[in-house]
Design an enzyme around this catalytic site. Structure first.
Site, mmCIF file in Angstrom:
data_model
loop_
_atom_site.group_PDB
_atom_site.id
_atom_site.type_symbol
_atom_site.label_atom_id
_atom_site.label_comp_id
_atom_site.label_asym_id
_atom_site.label_seq_id
_atom_site.Cartn_x
_atom_site.Cartn_y
_atom_site.Cartn_z
ATOM 1 N N GLU A 7 -39.502 -24.854 -3.341
ATOM 2 C CA GLU A 7 -37.870 -24.717 -3.646
ATOM 3 C C GLU A 7 -37.452 -24.645 -2.054
ATOM 4 O O GLU A 7 -36.736 -23.784 -1.903
ATOM 5 C CB GLU A 7 -37.887 -23.022 -3.916
ATOM 6 C CG GLU A 7 -38.635 -22.856 -5.049
ATOM 7 C CD GLU A 7 -38.517 -21.122 -5.325
ATOM 8 O OE1 GLU A 7 -38.766 -20.751 -6.617
ATOM 9 O OE2 GLU A 7 -38.481 -20.463 -4.609
ATOM 10 N N PRO A 8 -37.053 -25.966 -1.748
ATOM 11 C CA PRO A 8 -36.467 -26.337 -0.389
ATOM 12 C C PRO A 8 -35.029 -26.067 -0.365
ATOM 13 O O PRO A 8 -34.512 -26.673 -1.458
ATOM 14 C CB PRO A 8 -37.131 -27.579 0.001
ATOM 15 C CG PRO A 8 -37.452 -28.316 -1.192
ATOM 16 C CD PRO A 8 -37.864 -27.136 -2.188
ATOM 17 N N GLY A 9 -34.259 -25.583 0.245
ATOM 18 C CA GLY A 9 -33.002 -25.763 0.272
ATOM 19 C C GLY A 9 -32.278 -26.076 1.500
ATOM 20 O O GLY A 9 -31.959 -27.292 1.888
ATOM 21 N N ARG A 10 -32.637 -25.499 2.720
ATOM 22 C CA ARG A 10 -32.061 -25.602 4.027
ATOM 23 C C ARG A 10 -32.535 -27.063 4.646
ATOM 24 O O ARG A 10 -31.681 -27.900 5.210
ATOM 25 C CB ARG A 10 -32.515 -24.726 5.198
ATOM 26 C CG ARG A 10 -31.762 -24.666 6.518
ATOM 27 C CD ARG A 10 -32.508 -23.616 7.367
ATOM 28 N NE ARG A 10 -32.510 -22.433 6.811
ATOM 29 C CZ ARG A 10 -31.963 -21.437 7.246
ATOM 30 N NH1 ARG A 10 -30.639 -21.464 7.740
ATOM 31 N NH2 ARG A 10 -32.197 -20.203 6.676
ATOM 32 N N TYR A 12 -26.148 -13.952 11.525
ATOM 33 C CA TYR A 12 -27.503 -13.915 12.042
ATOM 34 C C TYR A 12 -27.649 -14.342 13.381
ATOM 35 O O TYR A 12 -28.469 -14.737 13.780
ATOM 36 C CB TYR A 12 -28.251 -14.830 11.173
ATOM 37 C CG TYR A 12 -28.086 -15.092 9.622
ATOM 38 C CD1 TYR A 12 -28.663 -13.931 8.894
ATOM 39 C CD2 TYR A 12 -27.356 -16.218 8.890
ATOM 40 C CE1 TYR A 12 -28.454 -14.044 7.499
ATOM 41 C CE2 TYR A 12 -27.006 -16.021 7.675
ATOM 42 C CZ TYR A 12 -27.544 -14.922 7.075
ATOM 43 O OH TYR A 12 -27.435 -15.075 5.777
ATOM 44 N N CYS A 72 -9.141 -11.488 11.325
ATOM 45 C CA CYS A 72 -8.945 -10.227 12.326
ATOM 46 C C CYS A 72 -10.394 -9.554 12.060
ATOM 47 O O CYS A 72 -10.335 -8.725 11.870
ATOM 48 C CB CYS A 72 -7.866 -9.556 11.514
ATOM 49 S SG CYS A 72 -6.271 -10.382 11.349
ATOM 50 N N GLU A 73 -11.285 -10.107 13.073
ATOM 51 C CA GLU A 73 -12.614 -9.446 12.949
ATOM 52 C C GLU A 73 -12.941 -9.978 14.620
ATOM 53 O O GLU A 73 -12.969 -11.296 14.668
ATOM 54 C CB GLU A 73 -13.410 -9.814 12.107
ATOM 55 C CG GLU A 73 -13.098 -9.644 10.725
ATOM 56 C CD GLU A 73 -13.715 -8.238 10.104
ATOM 57 O OE1 GLU A 73 -14.620 -7.642 10.989
ATOM 58 O OE2 GLU A 73 -13.542 -7.695 8.851
ATOM 59 N N TYR A 100 -25.986 -22.960 3.488
ATOM 60 C CA TYR A 100 -25.415 -21.686 3.507
ATOM 61 C C TYR A 100 -24.146 -21.621 4.569
ATOM 62 O O TYR A 100 -23.955 -20.738 5.114
ATOM 63 C CB TYR A 100 -26.420 -20.698 4.233
ATOM 64 C CG TYR A 100 -27.862 -20.613 3.698
ATOM 65 C CD1 TYR A 100 -28.204 -20.126 2.337
ATOM 66 C CD2 TYR A 100 -28.944 -21.272 4.188
ATOM 67 C CE1 TYR A 100 -29.231 -20.245 1.725
ATOM 68 C CE2 TYR A 100 -30.235 -21.268 3.493
ATOM 69 C CZ TYR A 100 -30.573 -20.790 2.304
ATOM 70 O OH TYR A 100 -31.477 -20.867 1.719
HETATM 71 N N1 LLP Z 1 -36.558 -19.707 -2.730
HETATM 72 C C1 LLP Z 1 -36.184 -18.554 -2.775
HETATM 73 C C2 LLP Z 1 -36.830 -17.556 -3.805
HETATM 74 C C3 LLP Z 1 -35.264 -18.119 -1.843
HETATM 75 O O1 LLP Z 1 -34.819 -16.862 -1.791
HETATM 76 C C4 LLP Z 1 -34.502 -19.044 -0.772
HETATM 77 C C5 LLP Z 1 -33.573 -18.596 -0.003
HETATM 78 C C6 LLP Z 1 -35.264 -20.261 -0.919
HETATM 79 C C7 LLP Z 1 -36.297 -20.522 -1.942
HETATM 80 C C8 LLP Z 1 -34.643 -21.534 -0.312
HETATM 81 O O2 LLP Z 1 -35.020 -21.264 1.158
HETATM 82 P P1 LLP Z 1 -34.856 -22.256 2.401
HETATM 83 O O3 LLP Z 1 -35.594 -23.344 1.875
HETATM 84 O O4 LLP Z 1 -33.218 -22.904 2.390
HETATM 85 O O5 LLP Z 1 -35.148 -21.484 3.518
HETATM 86 N N2 LLP Z 1 -28.248 -17.250 4.159
HETATM 87 C C9 LLP Z 1 -29.190 -17.312 4.966
HETATM 88 C C10 LLP Z 1 -30.659 -17.670 4.354
HETATM 89 C C11 LLP Z 1 -31.065 -16.945 3.048
HETATM 90 C C12 LLP Z 1 -32.341 -17.525 2.365
HETATM 91 C C13 LLP Z 1 -31.999 -16.907 1.305
HETATM 92 N N3 LLP Z 1 -33.349 -17.434 0.157
HETATM 93 C C14 LLP Z 1 -29.113 -18.560 6.393
HETATM 94 O O6 LLP Z 1 -27.898 -18.932 6.588
HETATM 95 O O7 LLP Z 1 -30.018 -18.655 7.160
#
Ligand code: LLP
Length: 414
Positions: A275-278, A318, A343-344, A372
């Site tokens: 489940e890659p996102g970032r 973060y 305003c923070e 994100y």
């Molecule tokens: N799978 C699950 C169940 C997750 O909770 C997440 C992210 C991912 C996959 C994707 O993770 P990634 O490949 O993007 O690392 N807002 C934070 C990151 C929060 C991550 C939440 N879950 C930031 O800006 O660093």
């Protein structure tokens, strides 16, 4: 950021000058490179070629339907965590059998929506949740495929707010009790089909060893289940692949990650889900902003920009580092706090950052903002959210209009 770089002193995203984008669309502006999205997705995919696999783009990272569509065309499914994300995935025409649903607080309505949509499976995070899924599936005269999200108690060595695989985190079910739970489900819950095991230990992980530790624990669990006659079809190792934010810090070695995972799964009959996102979106997007004022106090110089913490909250939430580049070159260097108009005191993108001298009217590119970034943006201080642009070669496409003041008050009842 392969397709975001300087050519003859000018910053380009693919074949388009960033300054031109600022002028054409205004700021603050999110811009994504289609090529970067595809290349990052394929870097993961190519390194897992030996395995039966499904890459589910984690759409909380960057939820614009157009971005989801691009990845869908590369073969991606989606990792979702809400009914809203399911709606987006379906709008992008992602096949339901490529959608996996995680999250600790799925409501009855969301579960019903997902079952009716025939998603691949739920990644379940508690016993009451599994009981509710079983009940709703029964009511709908269907069976729900599930994986249990195990909490392996592995330290991902990342920021505490994005660590999810330790005992004290709210995520998943302790690996120590999961085998018994699977057995109970098999015995008692007639509307549940045990399908997989899921594990996501955190985000922005740049070392291989936490993934390896978690994977070993999950494989032991799968072997134990097999011995009890419970056969697992999918192993979902979550997301978490870390990217480069700082010029001198390395991203995860994707080749080594691929080798590690492939060597452990090659001789098994499991399908791998990731489940890659970032990793896909992070370095595919930038946030462009204009300096409104440069304000000097006795102790600091502030570059005050038209983007703010409501557009990109990562630095204050973060203490995240985002590299910032002024579009105009200058040989003179100055130290600035780069701050927004909200305003923070937490409204900043960088503190005491040395930059080429900037003036009012100059544009800045805030890098690595594709993940994100927009998806965590808000209307705080009644600020309309930024527009989003997709660059494809020498074309720029508006994929989300800048919000207006009317948009801000639209849902309110007078
Ligand atoms: N799978 C699950 C169940 C997750 O909770 C997440 C992210 C991912 C996959 C994707 O993770 P990634 O490949 O993007 O690392 N807002 C934070 C990151 C929060 C991550 C939440 N879950 C930031 O800006 O660093």
């Amino acid at each position: 950021m392969e397709n975001i770089n300087f050519k003859q002193n000018k910053l380009f995203i693919e074949k388009i000058s960033v300054e031109k984008l600022c002028k054409d669309y205004g700021t603050p502006l999110y811009v994504y490179s289609k090529k970067n999205l595809i290349e990052a997705f394929n870097r993961i995919n190519d390194n897992l070629k030996k395995l039966d696999r499904l890459l589910c783009f984690s759409i909380k990272t960057c939820s614009n339907i157009n971005i989801i569509k691009i990845l869908k065309e590369q073969g991606a499914g989606c990792d979702i965590v809400s009914g809203g994300e399911l709606y987006r995935a379906l709008k992008a025409k992602v096949a339901p059998e490529k959608i996996v649903y995680a999250g600790v607080g799925k409501t009855a309505e969301e579960i019903e929506y997902a079952l009716k949509s025939k998603i691949l499976m739920f990644n379940c995070e508690s016993i009451p949740e599994i009981e509710l899924i079983n009940k709703i599936a029964g009511k709908l005269k269907t069976t729900a495929r599930i994986a249990i999200r195990v909490n392996p108690d592995v330290d991902a060595h990342t920021h505490s707010k994005i660590t999810t695989g330790k005992k004290e985190n709210k995520f998943g079910i302790s690996i120590d009790i999961v085998a018994d739970l699977y057995k109970n489900i098999k015995k008692k819950m007639k509307n549940i089909e045990i399908y997989g095991v899921h594990c996501h230990i955190g985000s922005q992980i740049t070392e291989i060893s936490p993934f390896e530790k978690a994977l070993d624990k999950v494989l032991n669990l799968i072997d134990e289940l097999e011995k009890c006659g419970i056969s697992i079809k999918t192993l979902n190792l979550g997301g978490g692949l870390g990217i480069q934010y700082m010029p001198d810090k390395k991203p995860i070695d994707i080749k080594k990650y691929g080798q590690m995972v492939s060597s452990k799964l090659q001789n098994r009959k499991l399908k791998l889900i990731l489940e890659p996102g970032r990793y896909i979106a992070g370095n595919s997007g930038v946030l462009l902003t204009k300096v409104i004022y440069v304000k000097e106090t006795t102790v600091k110089k502030f570059a005050i920009t038209d983007a703010a913490m409501n557009d990109l909250i990562r630095p204050t939430l973060y203490e995240a580092y985002h590299h910032i580049i002024p579009l105009k070159k200058s040989n003179k260097k100055e130290k600035y706090d780069i701050v927004g108009p909200v305003c923070e005191s937490g409204d900043y993108f960088a503190k005491d950052r040395e930059l080429p001298k900037v003036q009012s009217g100059d544009y800045l590119a805030i890098l690595s903002a594709g993940a994100y970034g927009f998806s965590m943006s808000s209307n705080y201080n009644s600020r309309p959210r930024a527009a989003e642009i997709l660059v494809d070669g020498n074309k720029s496409i508006l994929i989300r209009k800048r919000e207006t003041y009317q948009d801000l008050v639209k849902p309110e009842q007078i």
